[in-house]
Design an enzyme around this catalytic site. Structure first.
Site, PDB file in Angstrom:
ATOM      1  N   ARG A 124       0.804  -1.232   0.000  1.00  0.00           N
ATOM      2  CA  ARG A 124       0.000   0.000   0.000  1.00  0.00           C
ATOM      3  C   ARG A 124       0.834   1.278   0.000  1.00  0.00           C
ATOM      4  NH1 ARG A 124      -5.180  -1.186   3.989  1.00  0.00           N
ATOM      5  NH2 ARG A 124      -6.175  -2.483   2.435  1.00  0.00           N
TER       6      ARG A 124
ATOM      7  N   GLU B 246      -9.395   0.711  16.680  1.00  0.00           N
ATOM      8  CA  GLU B 246      -8.484   1.623  15.983  1.00  0.00           C
ATOM      9  C   GLU B 246      -7.939   2.715  16.898  1.00  0.00           C
ATOM     10  OE1 GLU B 246      -9.697   2.582  12.022  1.00  0.00           O
ATOM     11  OE2 GLU B 246      -8.155   4.132  11.827  1.00  0.00           O
TER      12      GLU B 246
HETATM   13  C1  LIG Z   1     -13.909   2.096   3.916  1.00  0.00           C
HETATM   14  C2  LIG Z   1     -13.203   1.229   4.916  1.00  0.00           C
HETATM   15  C3  LIG Z   1     -12.992  -0.114   4.646  1.00  0.00           C
HETATM   16  C4  LIG Z   1     -12.331  -0.914   5.567  1.00  0.00           C
HETATM   17  N1  LIG Z   1     -12.157  -2.237   5.294  1.00  0.00           N
HETATM   18  C5  LIG Z   1     -11.600  -3.032   6.225  1.00  0.00           C
HETATM   19  C6  LIG Z   1     -11.497  -4.435   6.010  1.00  0.00           C
HETATM   20  O1  LIG Z   1     -11.895  -4.947   4.958  1.00  0.00           O
HETATM   21  N2  LIG Z   1     -10.932  -5.192   6.981  1.00  0.00           N
HETATM   22  C7  LIG Z   1     -10.475  -4.659   8.147  1.00  0.00           C
HETATM   23  O2  LIG Z   1      -9.981  -5.380   9.000  1.00  0.00           O
HETATM   24  N3  LIG Z   1     -10.564  -3.331   8.372  1.00  0.00           N
HETATM   25  C8  LIG Z   1     -11.119  -2.512   7.455  1.00  0.00           C
HETATM   26  N4  LIG Z   1     -11.208  -1.167   7.695  1.00  0.00           N
HETATM   27  C9  LIG Z   1     -10.756  -0.644   8.987  1.00  0.00           C
HETATM   28  C10 LIG Z   1     -11.785  -0.964  10.060  1.00  0.00           C
HETATM   29  O3  LIG Z   1     -13.076  -0.838   9.526  1.00  0.00           O
HETATM   30  C11 LIG Z   1     -11.661  -0.013  11.245  1.00  0.00           C
HETATM   31  O4  LIG Z   1     -10.342   0.048  11.670  1.00  0.00           O
HETATM   32  C12 LIG Z   1     -12.550  -0.528  12.375  1.00  0.00           C
HETATM   33  O5  LIG Z   1     -13.906  -0.459  11.985  1.00  0.00           O
HETATM   34  C13 LIG Z   1     -12.360   0.290  13.630  1.00  0.00           C
HETATM   35  O6  LIG Z   1     -13.270  -0.197  14.588  1.00  0.00           O
HETATM   36  P1  LIG Z   1     -13.478   0.560  15.944  1.00  0.00           P
HETATM   37  O7  LIG Z   1     -14.561  -0.156  16.671  1.00  0.00           O
HETATM   38  O8  LIG Z   1     -12.176   0.744  16.605  1.00  0.00           O
HETATM   39  O9  LIG Z   1     -13.961   2.008  15.498  1.00  0.00           O
HETATM   40  P2  LIG Z   1     -15.284   2.437  14.716  1.00  0.00           P
HETATM   41  O10 LIG Z   1     -15.875   1.290  13.994  1.00  0.00           O
HETATM   42  O11 LIG Z   1     -14.934   3.671  13.963  1.00  0.00           O
HETATM   43  O12 LIG Z   1     -16.272   2.785  15.895  1.00  0.00           O
HETATM   44  C14 LIG Z   1     -16.070   3.918  16.695  1.00  0.00           C
HETATM   45  C15 LIG Z   1     -17.426   4.325  17.207  1.00  0.00           C
HETATM   46  O13 LIG Z   1     -17.264   5.365  18.161  1.00  0.00           O
HETATM   47  C16 LIG Z   1     -18.195   6.391  17.884  1.00  0.00           C
HETATM   48  N5  LIG Z   1     -17.636   7.650  18.373  1.00  0.00           N
HETATM   49  C17 LIG Z   1     -16.697   8.434  17.794  1.00  0.00           C
HETATM   50  N6  LIG Z   1     -16.447   9.504  18.555  1.00  0.00           N
HETATM   51  C18 LIG Z   1     -17.211   9.387  19.668  1.00  0.00           C
HETATM   52  C19 LIG Z   1     -17.385  10.177  20.843  1.00  0.00           C
HETATM   53  N7  LIG Z   1     -16.704  11.305  21.027  1.00  0.00           N
HETATM   54  N8  LIG Z   1     -18.249   9.756  21.776  1.00  0.00           N
HETATM   55  C20 LIG Z   1     -18.937   8.596  21.611  1.00  0.00           C
HETATM   56  N9  LIG Z   1     -18.825   7.816  20.519  1.00  0.00           N
HETATM   57  C21 LIG Z   1     -17.964   8.199  19.567  1.00  0.00           C
HETATM   58  C22 LIG Z   1     -18.380   6.374  16.387  1.00  0.00           C
HETATM   59  O14 LIG Z   1     -19.612   6.943  16.021  1.00  0.00           O
HETATM   60  C23 LIG Z   1     -18.327   4.870  16.103  1.00  0.00           C
HETATM   61  O15 LIG Z   1     -19.579   4.280  16.230  1.00  0.00           O
HETATM   62  C24 LIG Z   1     -11.862  -0.349   6.779  1.00  0.00           C
HETATM   63  C25 LIG Z   1     -12.069   0.998   7.054  1.00  0.00           C
HETATM   64  C26 LIG Z   1     -12.729   1.786   6.131  1.00  0.00           C
HETATM   65  C27 LIG Z   1     -12.937   3.232   6.462  1.00  0.00           C
END
Ligand SMILES: Cc1cc2nc3c(=O)[nH]c(=O)nc-3n(C[C@H](O)[C@H](O)[C@H](O)COP(=O)(O)OP(=O)(O)OC[C@H]3O[C@@H](n4cnc5c(N)ncnc54)[C@H](O)[C@@H]3O)c2cc1C
Length: 332
Positions: A86, A173
């Site tokens: 990448r 993340e």
């Molecule tokens: C287009 C795209 C495609 C991807 N494809 C892949 C893939 O194929 N395979 C893979 O492994 N990874 C993939 N990724 C990466 C992966 O999706 C993310 O790293 C992962 O979803 C992160 O999960 P998370 O639960 O840490 O955060 P998120 O899923 O971002 O969840 C965070 C949550 O916290 C909430 N939030 C934010 N700020 C606040 C606040 N201040 N107070 C309360 N709530 C808040 C948000 O609304 C959200 O619901 C992709 C990412 C993108 C953008």
């Protein structure tokens, strides 16, 4: 969640404003490896369309990358051509974009030589989404550019999600466990969220059985859903442009120093938030500064962090994680 909204071009949703990292940092937690931001090489680039991610599987299936002169260029940059890692593909595209004089240059993904019905069957969502923007991927070139995609670093945690601050856990993340090194492999972050989310949950449950460790001195919670304010959007736009230009795919000391200075300058504009958008602006400013300072301190190139003034690894000094706490940055 992530912090893709630090950048003008991102595949991330609008909520990915680095809130978790900024909040933890303000509370005194250590954050780590924030210089490692992964840029996805191929996001749809059309005015007024979101930067829809065009999966690597397209190139896996045989799609070509072409510059504005319609030439395939990746073989110049890497033996694996379109299938290079990448960061290599993203940098190559930026180099090609910089070569042309067009006002708004793009690079193209080309699937037109592949079997039409196979492409439609294999990539139904991509086909449908591009059609919404009047691009038929079976017969037309797709305009693309790289976009910020994933933050490898985050709130520094152990393998049970525990941060350096008693009682504060992070997973997904927003966390920096170290598992992604300097350059996450595709698809590992959903796994990360599941594994470390579950581990953190178990550990928190156990911790609750013991007397709770309290963190003193946090500011009181404020409103989260106030009205949007126009001026703060101007600050966010300034920050995103700055981050894209100076703390993006290709970096150097001068650009990073300028970014650090200008981000400090933005601070007073976002320092007294009331609405949700204003809180996001403040968190973006804090997260952006942390990314820029970490990138400036890492005087080498490694994984997704590439500096033209230090184009090689320096294992002796930097085969380590960056750790920031309050005003101090160290490598260990
Ligand atoms: C287009 C795209 C495609 C991807 N494809 C892949 C893939 O194929 N395979 C893979 O492994 N990874 C993939 N990724 C990466 C992966 O999706 C993310 O790293 C992962 O979803 C992160 O999960 P998370 O639960 O840490 O955060 P998120 O899923 O971002 O969840 C965070 C949550 O916290 C909430 N939030 C934010 N700020 C606040 C606040 N201040 N107070 C309360 N709530 C808040 C948000 O609304 C959200 O619901 C992709 C990412 C993108 C953008």
């Amino acid at each position: 969640g992530g912090m893709g909204q630090l950048y003008l071009n991102t595949t991330n949703p609008s909520v990915a404003t680095g809130d978790g990292v900024a909040m933890a940092y303000r509370a005194g937690a250590e954050v780590t490896d924030l210089e490692f931001i992964q840029f996805h090489p191929t996001a749809l680039y059309l005015k007024k369309a979101p930067r829809f991610l065009l999966s690597e599987a397209l190139r896996g299936e045989g799609a070509y990358l072409r510059n504005m002169e319609m030439s395939r260029f990746m073989a110049k940059y890497h033996l694996m051509a379109e299938l290079a890692p990448r960061d290599v593909v993203a940098r190559a595209i930026m180099h090609e974009l910089g070569r042309v004089r067009a006002k708004d240059p793009v690079v193209y993904l080309d699937l037109t030589h592949l079997d039409e019905s196979h492409v439609r069957r294999r990539f139904p969502r991509i086909y449908k989404t591009c059609m919404q923007y009047n691009v038929d991927i079976t017969t037309e070139l797709i305009p693309i550019r790289p976009a910020a995609h994933y933050a490898m670093g985050g709130v520094r945690t152990d393998l049970d999600g525990r941060s350096s601050l008693p009682g504060l856990y992070a997973a997904g993340e927003a966390a920096g466990t170290g598992v992604h090194g300097a350059n996450r492999l595709a698809s590992n972050s959903l796994l990360e969220g599941l594994v470390f989310g579950a581990r953190a949950g178990k550990k928190m449950r156990n911790e609750l059985k013991a007397p709770a460790a309290r963190v003193a001195g946090l500011p009181p919670a404020a409103y989260s859903n106030g009205p949007l304010s126009v001026p703060v959007d101007a600050s966010i736009n300034e920050l995103q442009t700055l981050m894209w230009n100076q703390v993006g795919i290709v970096r150097n000391a001068n650009g990073l120093k300028e970014a650090v200075e200008r981000l400090k300058h933005i601070e007073p504009q976002v320092a007294r938030p009331h609405s949700r958008r204003e809180f996001e602006a403040r968190n973006l400013q804090i997260a952006g500064l942390l990314v820029a300072q970490s990138a400036l301190a890492r005087e080498e190139s490694r994984g997704a962090h590439y500096r033209t003034d230090f184009p090689d690894h320096n294992d002796v000094k930097f085969r380590k994680h960056s750790v920031v706490q309050a005003e101090k940055i160290r490598f260990e």
